[in-house]
Design an enzyme around this catalytic site. Sequence first.
Site, PDB file in Angstrom:
ATOM      1  N   PHE A 102     -31.162 -13.368   0.357  1.00  0.00           N
ATOM      2  CA  PHE A 102     -31.339 -12.008  -0.175  1.00  0.00           C
ATOM      3  C   PHE A 102     -32.799 -11.713  -0.510  1.00  0.00           C
ATOM      4  CE2 PHE A 102     -27.251  -9.844  -0.393  1.00  0.00           C
ATOM      5  CZ  PHE A 102     -26.516 -10.838   0.231  1.00  0.00           C
ATOM      6  N   ARG A 136     -20.590   3.113   4.809  1.00  0.00           N
ATOM      7  CA  ARG A 136     -20.723   3.682   3.472  1.00  0.00           C
ATOM      8  C   ARG A 136     -22.119   3.381   2.898  1.00  0.00           C
ATOM      9  NH1 ARG A 136     -15.181   1.596   0.940  1.00  0.00           N
ATOM     10  NH2 ARG A 136     -15.487   0.032   2.560  1.00  0.00           N
ATOM     11  N   ASP A 146       0.859  -1.191   0.000  1.00  0.00           N
ATOM     12  CA  ASP A 146       0.000   0.000   0.000  1.00  0.00           C
ATOM     13  C   ASP A 146       0.891   1.235   0.000  1.00  0.00           C
ATOM     14  OD1 ASP A 146      -3.267   0.182   0.913  1.00  0.00           O
ATOM     15  OD2 ASP A 146      -2.091   2.043   0.820  1.00  0.00           O
ATOM     16  N   LYS A 170     -19.039 -10.201 -12.228  1.00  0.00           N
ATOM     17  CA  LYS A 170     -19.009  -9.481 -10.943  1.00  0.00           C
ATOM     18  C   LYS A 170     -20.174  -8.479 -10.840  1.00  0.00           C
ATOM     19  CE  LYS A 170     -17.859  -7.469  -7.223  1.00  0.00           C
ATOM     20  NZ  LYS A 170     -17.686  -8.018  -5.905  1.00  0.00           N
ATOM     21  N   CYS A 205     -20.423  -1.632  -1.940  1.00  0.00           N
ATOM     22  CA  CYS A 205     -20.435  -2.367  -3.213  1.00  0.00           C
ATOM     23  C   CYS A 205     -21.722  -2.215  -4.013  1.00  0.00           C
ATOM     24  CB  CYS A 205     -20.174  -3.842  -2.945  1.00  0.00           C
ATOM     25  SG  CYS A 205     -18.639  -4.093  -2.061  1.00  0.00           S
ATOM     26  N   LYS A 255     -24.941  -2.784   7.513  1.00  0.00           N
ATOM     27  CA  LYS A 255     -25.518  -4.101   7.842  1.00  0.00           C
ATOM     28  C   LYS A 255     -24.828  -4.562   9.128  1.00  0.00           C
ATOM     29  CE  LYS A 255     -22.302  -7.087   5.411  1.00  0.00           C
ATOM     30  NZ  LYS A 255     -22.128  -8.213   4.506  1.00  0.00           N
ATOM     31  N   GLU A 287     -18.690  -8.380   3.546  1.00  0.00           N
ATOM     32  CA  GLU A 287     -18.157  -7.846   4.793  1.00  0.00           C
ATOM     33  C   GLU A 287     -18.831  -8.580   5.941  1.00  0.00           C
ATOM     34  OE1 GLU A 287     -18.053  -3.615   5.190  1.00  0.00           O
ATOM     35  OE2 GLU A 287     -17.439  -3.350   3.111  1.00  0.00           O
ATOM     36  N   LEU A 294     -16.612 -11.648  -1.731  1.00  0.00           N
ATOM     37  CA  LEU A 294     -16.621 -11.685  -0.269  1.00  0.00           C
ATOM     38  C   LEU A 294     -17.643 -10.696   0.272  1.00  0.00           C
ATOM     39  CD1 LEU A 294     -12.742 -11.440   0.232  1.00  0.00           C
ATOM     40  CD2 LEU A 294     -14.119 -13.520   0.008  1.00  0.00           C
TER      41      LEU A 294
HETATM   42  C1  UGA Z   1     -21.787  -7.622  -1.412  1.00  0.00           C
HETATM   43  C2  UGA Z   1     -21.975  -9.012  -2.035  1.00  0.00           C
HETATM   44  O1  UGA Z   1     -22.929  -9.763  -1.275  1.00  0.00           O
HETATM   45  C3  UGA Z   1     -20.654  -9.771  -2.096  1.00  0.00           C
HETATM   46  O2  UGA Z   1     -20.824 -11.002  -2.774  1.00  0.00           O
HETATM   47  C4  UGA Z   1     -19.638  -8.913  -2.870  1.00  0.00           C
HETATM   48  O3  UGA Z   1     -18.365  -9.533  -2.916  1.00  0.00           O
HETATM   49  C5  UGA Z   1     -19.506  -7.554  -2.196  1.00  0.00           C
HETATM   50  O4  UGA Z   1     -20.788  -6.913  -2.143  1.00  0.00           O
HETATM   51  C6  UGA Z   1     -18.538  -6.738  -3.008  1.00  0.00           C
HETATM   52  O5  UGA Z   1     -18.838  -6.457  -4.187  1.00  0.00           O
HETATM   53  O6  UGA Z   1     -17.421  -6.487  -2.542  1.00  0.00           O
HETATM   54  P1  UGA Z   1     -21.518  -6.686   1.095  1.00  0.00           P
HETATM   55  O7  UGA Z   1     -21.492  -5.314   0.494  1.00  0.00           O
HETATM   56  O8  UGA Z   1     -20.523  -7.024   2.140  1.00  0.00           O
HETATM   57  O9  UGA Z   1     -21.371  -7.806  -0.052  1.00  0.00           O
HETATM   58  O10 UGA Z   1     -22.959  -6.835   1.748  1.00  0.00           O
HETATM   59  P2  UGA Z   1     -24.225  -7.816   1.606  1.00  0.00           P
HETATM   60  O11 UGA Z   1     -24.181  -8.818   2.680  1.00  0.00           O
HETATM   61  O12 UGA Z   1     -24.375  -8.300   0.235  1.00  0.00           O
HETATM   62  O13 UGA Z   1     -25.411  -6.778   1.948  1.00  0.00           O
HETATM   63  C7  UGA Z   1     -25.613  -5.623   1.126  1.00  0.00           C
HETATM   64  C8  UGA Z   1     -26.781  -4.821   1.621  1.00  0.00           C
HETATM   65  O14 UGA Z   1     -28.014  -5.491   1.373  1.00  0.00           O
HETATM   66  C9  UGA Z   1     -26.780  -4.527   3.126  1.00  0.00           C
HETATM   67  O15 UGA Z   1     -27.157  -3.186   3.324  1.00  0.00           O
HETATM   68  C10 UGA Z   1     -27.815  -5.469   3.695  1.00  0.00           C
HETATM   69  O16 UGA Z   1     -28.403  -4.957   4.859  1.00  0.00           O
HETATM   70  C11 UGA Z   1     -28.806  -5.533   2.553  1.00  0.00           C
HETATM   71  N1  UGA Z   1     -29.604  -6.787   2.499  1.00  0.00           N
HETATM   72  C12 UGA Z   1     -28.998  -7.970   2.282  1.00  0.00           C
HETATM   73  C13 UGA Z   1     -30.983  -6.706   2.591  1.00  0.00           C
HETATM   74  O17 UGA Z   1     -31.576  -5.631   2.777  1.00  0.00           O
HETATM   75  N2  UGA Z   1     -31.716  -7.865   2.479  1.00  0.00           N
HETATM   76  C14 UGA Z   1     -31.126  -9.066   2.261  1.00  0.00           C
HETATM   77  O18 UGA Z   1     -31.867 -10.090   2.144  1.00  0.00           O
HETATM   78  C15 UGA Z   1     -29.734  -9.133   2.178  1.00  0.00           C
END
Ligand code: UGA
Length: 433
Positions: free
Chosen positions: A247, A325, A30, A202, A258, A318, A153, A151
Amino acid sequence: MKIVMVGTGYVGLVSGTCFADIGHDVVCIDIDEEKIEKLTKGVIPIFEPGLDALVKNNVEAGRLTFSTSLKENMPGADAIFIAVGTPSAADGKADLQYVYAVAEEIAANLKDYTLIVDKSTVPVGTGKEVEAIIKKKYKGGFDVVSCPEFLREGSAIKDFSRSDRVVIGVRTEKAAKIMLDIFAPIKCEKVVTTVESSELIKYASNAFLATKISFINEIAHICEKSGADVEEVAHGVGLDKRIGPKFLKAGIGWGGSCFPKDVKALDQIAGSHGYDFKLLKSVIEVNQHQRQHFVDKIKKHFIDIKGKNFGVLGLAFKGNTDDIRESAAIDIIQRLVKEGAKVDCFDYEATANAKEILKDTVTYYEDPYKCVADNDAVLLVTEWPQFLELDWRQIKESLNEPVLFDGRNLLSPEKMREIGFTYYSVGQNHEEK
Ligand code: UGA
């Protein structure tokens, strides 16, 4: 194998550490000297369950090191992974300046055949651009590969070792073989595609997941109008194996580093190819509306929220993360404050980050019970599993009015009503016409 990981943000640090853990020799690079100094001392800049122990173990085992110099660490590398940020530019396009800057540096210092692997989320065609940048300065052999990350978070370490799939976008068999060797210890399906397909997989994956959430949130509106219960509907729908149960959790909508960025970027990618991705535009719009709809529900209950006091549980986008963010929680708090409400808030990990945005517009608490006490209502806006374990009877007793708005459908409506709450959730309260 020797792996150089450029970028110690979320993706780079987690992936680099996990590669070391499966036996590779990894250097994480980095340009931020302070960050590298801290990492070398074992100070992890992000909250990710299990990451500090994994970093510590692999540093001690001599498989993981940190450095500020890409040039010094390139000799002998089998693969250089680019894992730098691709933030949204003002028009929603992915800003690729950091990816290209790393490509320039690689080009200036390349001596032998090396694999250059793009792990950052980049629009279709970026691999080709990176190839062109390197070809301009380096006349020897190399391959550019796309290897997006999936992945989440909060569960990134588990997601790495128990991936549903690894996607590898290549132009040559040689590149495919090296990538398959790198991922050999991970037991899952390895999908080998063209660079372009891999880049699009992706975006399509994140956009599809965001669409699934926006879809169930639309269904939640129909539930509120018709008397159906979105939790029952999601369960019934999700049992169809073609749809799946994940989801499909209705709530205040998706946020994070993301989905918002990638959904906007895919819309831009479509536009740049002359295609209007109408569905995706609606997915974004529905998500925005979901936040205001939650605020409207609060306003409907109180008629006037000016001067009302709310105890807000959750700041992170979440549960299980300190990341705020594009957090729906923060957005909702800002909307309430704008309308003259007074907000007390609590989060298990995200308070320090939230302070940078919300400053002194709200009051911060280190204890969820103290946060909600003496308020006019509790708002649950982040799905931290710990909220399930709170003593909700005690919370009810400590409130001015026993009103609870559950923006994540985390709690049991029956239980909360039995305790004596006026309980509102998403897609479960029948609105009388
Ligand atoms: C997301 C993807 O799930 C990963 O596969 C991907 O690698 C990542 O983005 C990325 O591109 O780096 P992440 O941002 O960590 O992962 O979060 P998620 O667990 O996917 O949740 C995203 C948002 O959706 C959160 O605000 C969560 O509260 C919301 N959510 C999720 C819902 O409102 N309902 C659901 O059923 C699931």
